[in-house]
Design an enzyme around this catalytic site. Structure first.
Site: not given
Ligand code: AMP
Length: 212
Positions: A15, A88, A125, A169
């Site tokens: 995203k 969310r 990442r 998460r």
């Protein structure tokens, strides 16, 4: 008027990378609630101190707190936004509609991807906070280790990008996404795209969705 864009998808589905391209190519303004919250933490604000532990665990911050932060940072009548990281949960989807969008045309784009591959992807990442570039040590490493190719700044490994927090998460995501997708589907504004394709292919799909 371009539609307001709501990006939906698990952490690590691209995203942020796509948001950066949409800003550059289509003139949108990117608003990421995760970035806004991290900026509060780095300022050591009262809010930042309140949310730090929650974010380190990978749990969700209180809906009203995030909504206020979002509202304080967007001027919906005058800009086309990419909402990244909000909503969310279904409550936030409803709050976004009633308190922020208030009937303004929007489109929700779902970055659909197999969640199993994401733990490794997110653990690798690295981000450059100033330039906004996002790297992956396996699939898109920087030319010089630990440095951004564009700005030369030090790359950051987000504290919540460790394997344990990532699993939580992803679990939070798994438990909340279905009603959000149903909500946008029933409003007729949902476009689902295959986020496992290359970044350029995904961008083409995103652009088609924006113009559809
Ligand atoms: P992100 O950068 O979108 O992956 O978000 C990082 C963390 O910030 C999440 O794991 C949550 O702890 C918090 N966060 C970001 N956006 C929201 C939101 N809309 N509601 C609640 N918590 C959020």
């Amino acid at each position: 008027m371009k539609p307001q864009l709501i990006l939906l998808g698990a952490p690590g589905t691209g995203k942020g990378t796509q948001a950066k391209k949409i800003v550059e190519k289509l003139g949108y303004t990117h608003i990421s609630t995760g970035d806004l919250l991290r900026s509060e933490i780095s300022k050591n604000s009262e809010l930042g101190m309140k949310v730090k532990g929650i974010m380190d665990r990978g749990d969700l911050v209180n809906d009203q707190v995030v909504l206020e932060l979002l509202n304080a940072n967007c001027d919906i009548a005058n800009s086309a936004y990419i909402f990244d990281g909000f909503p969310r949960n279904i409550e936030q989807a409803e709050l976004l509609e009633t308190n922020v969008l208030k009937g303004i045309k929007s489109k929700a784009i779902y970055f659909n991807m197999d969640l199993e591959v994401l733990v490794e992807r997110i653990s690798n990442r690295r981000v450059a906070p100033k330039s906004g570039e996002i790297y992956n040590l396996l699939s898109k490493p920087p030319k010089n280790e630990g440095k951004c190719d564009i700005s030369g700044e030090d790359l950051v490994h987000r504290k919540d990008d460790n394997a344990e927090t990532v699993r939580n998460r992803l679990e939070v995501f798994r438990n909340t996404i279905a009603p959000i997708l149903d909500y946008y589907e029933s409003k007729g504004v949902l476009v689902s795209i295959d986020a496992s394709r290359s970044a350029n292919e995904v961008y083409d799909l995103v652009e088609q969705a924006v113009n559809s």
